[in-house]
Scaffold this motif. Structure first.
Motif, PDB file in Angstrom:
ATOM      1  N   THR A 243       0.803  -1.215   0.000  1.00 49.55           N
ATOM      2  CA  THR A 243       0.000   0.000   0.000  1.00 49.55           C
ATOM      3  C   THR A 243       0.841   1.273   0.000  1.00 49.55           C
ATOM      4  OG1 THR A 243      -1.554  -1.253   1.302  1.00 49.55           O
ATOM      5  CG2 THR A 243      -1.971   1.079   1.122  1.00 49.55           C
ATOM      6  N   LYS A 244       1.929   1.214   0.755  1.00 47.61           N
ATOM      7  CA  LYS A 244       2.815   2.383   0.860  1.00 47.61           C
ATOM      8  C   LYS A 244       3.240   2.886  -0.510  1.00 47.61           C
ATOM      9  CE  LYS A 244       6.281   1.229   3.607  1.00 47.61           C
ATOM     10  NZ  LYS A 244       7.501   1.231   4.403  1.00 47.61           N
ATOM     11  N   TYR A 245       3.435   1.936  -1.439  1.00 48.37           N
ATOM     12  CA  TYR A 245       3.993   2.295  -2.738  1.00 48.37           C
ATOM     13  C   TYR A 245       2.944   2.320  -3.857  1.00 48.37           C
ATOM     14  CZ  TYR A 245       7.963   0.723   0.011  1.00 48.37           C
ATOM     15  OH  TYR A 245       8.862   0.544   1.008  1.00 48.37           O
ATOM     16  N   ALA A 246       1.696   1.997  -3.507  1.00 50.95           N
ATOM     17  CA  ALA A 246       0.674   1.802  -4.542  1.00 50.95           C
ATOM     18  C   ALA A 246       0.548   2.996  -5.483  1.00 50.95           C
ATOM     19  CB  ALA A 246      -0.668   1.502  -3.894  1.00 50.95           C
ATOM     20  N   ALA A 247       0.567   4.216  -4.898  1.00 54.66           N
ATOM     21  CA  ALA A 247       0.334   5.400  -5.716  1.00 54.66           C
ATOM     22  C   ALA A 247       1.434   5.595  -6.759  1.00 54.66           C
ATOM     23  CB  ALA A 247       0.220   6.640  -4.829  1.00 54.66           C
ATOM     24  N   GLU A 393      16.224   3.635  -2.922  1.00 54.77           N
ATOM     25  CA  GLU A 393      15.367   4.633  -2.253  1.00 54.77           C
ATOM     26  C   GLU A 393      14.481   4.026  -1.168  1.00 54.77           C
ATOM     27  OE1 GLU A 393      13.220   7.026  -5.119  1.00 54.77           O
ATOM     28  OE2 GLU A 393      14.862   6.786  -6.545  1.00 54.77           O
ATOM     29  N   GLY A 394      15.045   3.083  -0.417  1.00 56.88           N
ATOM     30  CA  GLY A 394      14.296   2.539   0.712  1.00 56.88           C
ATOM     31  C   GLY A 394      13.337   1.417   0.373  1.00 56.88           C
ATOM     32  N   CYS A 401       9.007  -3.512 -12.570  1.00 52.27           N
ATOM     33  CA  CYS A 401       8.280  -2.537 -11.753  1.00 52.27           C
ATOM     34  C   CYS A 401       8.944  -1.166 -11.795  1.00 52.27           C
ATOM     35  CB  CYS A 401       8.146  -3.033 -10.323  1.00 52.27           C
ATOM     36  SG  CYS A 401       7.109  -4.510 -10.221  1.00 52.27           S
ATOM     37  N   LYS A 402      10.271  -1.163 -11.968  1.00 56.05           N
ATOM     38  CA  LYS A 402      10.964   0.124 -12.058  1.00 56.05           C
ATOM     39  C   LYS A 402      10.467   0.908 -13.272  1.00 56.05           C
ATOM     40  CE  LYS A 402      15.376   2.446 -12.106  1.00 56.05           C
ATOM     41  NZ  LYS A 402      14.988   3.232 -13.287  1.00 56.05           N
ATOM     42  N   ASN A 403      10.226   0.188 -14.362  1.00 57.56           N
ATOM     43  CA  ASN A 403       9.650   0.855 -15.536  1.00 57.56           C
ATOM     44  C   ASN A 403       8.325   1.537 -15.209  1.00 57.56           C
ATOM     45  OD1 ASN A 403      11.681   0.298 -17.282  1.00 57.56           O
ATOM     46  ND2 ASN A 403      10.672  -1.439 -18.272  1.00 57.56           N
ATOM     47  N   PHE A 404       7.501   0.850 -14.419  1.00 57.57           N
ATOM     48  CA  PHE A 404       6.204   1.447 -14.069  1.00 57.57           C
ATOM     49  C   PHE A 404       6.385   2.699 -13.213  1.00 57.57           C
ATOM     50  CE2 PHE A 404       4.589  -3.090 -14.550  1.00 57.57           C
ATOM     51  CZ  PHE A 404       4.128  -2.859 -15.833  1.00 57.57           C
TER      52      PHE A 404
END
Ligand SMILES: [Zn+2]
Length: 761
Positions: A243-247, A393-394, A401-404
């Protein structure tokens, strides 16, 4: 082929200009005299090569030269309905220039004579707008294209894209023909003519085809309509992301689907050696392409299917994919009312079929999934929870996923996107040698091997480039997308004083909604009368969700658009703002469709730290229950709601706070409850326990249908009211009694909202 298509696309520019002259009371020239002037003025067009072809369209009889005959035939097919098995010739009717375009959703109403813009899509009663204004604005925008591309080499193709976009914007809401009632839009006529000219030009047996048309034989299945469909969209977007990264990735993944679908359409037409004009549409995870019905085409398509499957197996474990279906058709099936409808149904069935087949297992049994080895807790990607990633970056992130994440950042911070075949620094590969290049300053980039270039901002500004509202709308702060927690913090803003929350619940709400009964509507309404009418319909519905909704409702308020397009919408936002958004989207959709279509919505309120795929699943279930909604209302209320005349209301519902309610009743009761309680609170001290007691009483009223003993709620209400609220005031008691009696669920949902807004933190 490109020249044939372009000539066909430009042939009727005179209609637009002539109406402008006539409106200004000038002596108008003949319609065919205008294109020359136009070709001269816009020097980027290949004048010498297409002038003769355009001229040929205006011949009374089919020209002998094959190239000219193709353009001539493409125009005639596009305006004919073949009811009498012969091609139509158009009668130029210049007396009636102010005849507006009939609205897609209402035969008695019109589109204004204006450009395609969020203000102009609603049905109007009488003629509005003018060709004078429309043309002047068109010319101003055209000059932008000419200026920008004046010194750019090798960008022919991009200029033409920008130019085509401009035509779409300025000629989509004006009629092509003035000599028939309910004409198709001018743009759709031009677009279809161009597509047919290009596809006929690409036929191996084009001479034979033209010969058949000359003889009045329209039966042979010369065309193939190819449909592509991205399946598993919801699972693909929501995945297992923390969830933390969803946005960081939700919107990017949804945009990626749109980009990928477009690139795959480009890939197909290039492999088939067809002009880009043969791409009919690419929206909402789907594409359609017209091709010649030939052995070679089917062979290539079969190969492409395997390539697509391999790509999805390699990159996404085959959890998603793009299915390709195709169906052959003849000229009649493209333009004749009855036949087009049947053809559309056949195609829809084929698309439905591929959804069940997905991957051809016998072909992939040799295939071994590429699974990363040696994944442990430290190296598992925080986004997909499937691949091996690196710590950055933590968080831990894999290459896919990096592409996204990169796409997500770029969508927010850059205005332009080029789809290119040449890799520049930091470019993201989408599919087999197609790269995404984002940038903010177009004069700084070389436009060499670009397949397409788009202005992706969701606004209405034309900067001289083709526009594709891909960025949609996501709330940001200092160039960073707001996290779901930050969105939740914007709930009940009036409850925040000096950066401190004094009241109101903090939560997000997911809105999932889509148009009701589209399948039936398409089958039974006039929108499937012909190829160009259907395309216009599909384009306009998509426009409502992908452009109108973000521009009208999301610019001022912070929302996170997961997807918006086709006939559906998925948005996350602060819970109270999202209820308002749902109400507005549904209300304007009814107005846009003249009440012919409705919109059902599932709303799920949640703490921002709940897994987002979990929230999405509940939103989907809520939407399903809204779709299943059916009820018989009391006569008293029916008088106030139009849809209820026959007794039953179906769909057109909202699922909110656990109740599934008819939209009109909910809106009505909600407005009253929120207002009355506010007034009430100004006079009396309202303890939260009082509000909860009222919820219990509404529950009793709801349960009364099954348990007659619960009918005691009424006397309980009176007693409770006298004792705890007021001994004398009868008005508010009467109000409560009436609402609980007639609309207990609507009352309860509204009161819950009221309680959440006032609850202290
Ligand atoms: Zn990953």
């Amino acid at each position: 082929m490109e020249k044939l298509a372009l000539a066909a696309f430009l042939h009727d520019i005179g209609k637009f200009r002539q109406r402008y002259e006539l409106e200004a009371q000038n002596r108008a020239k003949d319609i065919k005299d205008y294109y020359k002037f136009f070709l001269e003025k816009n020097n980027f067009l290949p004048k010498n090569e297409i002038e003769e072809l355009i001229k040929a369209v205006f011949e009374k009889e089919m020209p002998d030269d094959i190239q000219k005959a193709i353009v001539w035939v493409a125009d005639k097919i596009s305006i004919s309905n073949l009811e009498e098995n012969k091609l139509d010739l158009e009668e130029y009717d210049i007396k009636n220039i102010k005849k507006p375009l009939t609205h897609i959703f209402c035969d008695e109403k019109y589109f204004p004579i204006k450009k395609l813009s969020v203000k102009n899509i609603f049905p109007v009663d009488r003629v509005e707008g003018s060709y004078k204004e429309l043309w002047d604005e068109f010319e101003r925008d055209l000059n932008k294209i000419n200026k920008i591309f004046a010194n750019k080499e090798n960008a022919e193709h991009l200029k033409i894209n920008a130019f085509e976009y401009l035509f779409k914007k300025y000629t989509s809401l004006i009629p092509n023909r003035l000599d028939v009632s309910k004409s198709e839009p001018l743009y759709e006529h031009l677009r279809m003519s161009a597509m047919l000219a290009g596809v006929i030009g690409a036929m191996e047996e084009k001479e034979e085809f033209i010969e058949e048309i000359k003889k009045g034989d329209f039966e042979k299945k010369r065309f193939l309509l190819i449909a592509g469909d991205f399946f598993g969209i919801q699972d693909f977007i929501f995945d297992e992301v923390k969830t933390k990264y969803a946005a960081k990735t939700l919107r990017a993944k949804s945009a990626y689907i749109q980009i990928l679908v477009k690139v795959l359409a480009f890939y197909i037409v290039e492999k088939l050696n067809l002009p880009y004009f043969s791409i009919i549409s690419t929206h909402a995870g789907k594409f359609e392409i017209l091709a010649p019905n030939e052995k070679r085409v089917i062979e290539i398509l079969t190969k492409i299917k395997d390539e697509f499957n391999e790509f999805f197996l390699d990159n996404f474990f085959g959890e998603t994919g793009v299915g390709i279906a195709y169906e052959e058709c003849n000229v009649k099936e493209l333009v004749n009312k009855k036949e087009y409808k049947l053809f559309r149904e056949r195609l829809a069935n084929k698309v439905e079929e591929i959804k069940f087949k997905k991957f051809d297992l016998h072909k992939i049994k040799e295939k071994i999934f590429k699974i990363d080895e040696g994944i442990d807790n430290q190296s598992l990607c925080d986004f997909c929870q499937k691949r091996k990633g690196e710590s950055k970056e933590g968080y831990v992130i894999c290459d896919v996923c990096k592409n996204f994440v990169d796409i997500g950042k770029n969508l927010v911070n850059n205005r332009f996107l080029a789809i290119s075949k040449e890799k520049k620094d930091n470019d993201i590969e989408v599919f087999k040698g197609y790269y995404l290049h984002f940038f903010d300053n177009p004069s700084s980039v070389k436009l060499k091997d670009d397949v397409a270039l788009y202005d992706i901002r969701t606004d209405e500004e034309f900067k001289g480039y083709e526009k594709w509202e891909l960025s949609s709308y996501v709330a940001t702060k200092n160039g960073e997308v707001l996290t779901l927690e930050e969105l939740a913090a914007l709930s009940v803003e009036e409850g925040i004083e000096n950066n401190e929350r004094t009241k109101g619940v903090e939560a997000i709400m997911a809105l999932k909604g889509d148009a009701d009964g589209m399948g039936d509507f398409i089958k039974t309404s006039k929108v499937t009368d012909s190829f160009s009418k259907f395309n216009f319909f599909a384009k306009m519905v998509d426009y409502y969700f992908s452009v109108y909704v973000p521009i009208s409702f999301m610019q001022k308020e912070p929302f996170y658009t997961v997807f918006a397009g086709g006939d559906d919408l998925f948005v996350l936002g602060a819970w109270d703002k999202t209820i308002e958004l749902a109400k507005n989207v549904r209300g304007d959709f009814k107005r846009f469709t003249e009440n012919r279509l409705s919109f059902s919505t599932g709303l799920i309120m949640s703490k921002a730290n709940k897994p987002v795929n979990f929230i999405a699943e509940f939103a989907e279930k809520a939407l399903e229950s809204a779709k299943d909604f059916c009820c018989k209302k009391t006569d008293k209320l029916c008088k106030e709601v139009k849809e209820c005349k026959e007794g039953y209301i179906k769909k057109d519902a909202v699922s909110v706070f656990g109740y599934t309610l008819n939209w009109d009743f909910y809106n009505m009761v909600r407005k009253e409850v929120l207002e009355e309680f506010k007034k009430f609170e100004e006079t009396y001290e309202v303890k939260t326990t009082i509000l909860y007691r009222l919820l219990d009483l509404a529950d009793m009223r709801i349960e009364m249908e099954k348990d007659i003993k619960k009918s005691i709620w009424k006397s309980k209400l009176c007693y409770f009211y006298r004792r705890n609220i007021s001994e004398k005031d009868n008005d508010f008691l009467a109000f409560l009694n009436e609402k609980i009696e007639n609309t207990p669920k609507e009352f309860k949902a509204s009161l819950i909202e009221y309680i959440y807004k006032r609850r202290s933190k």
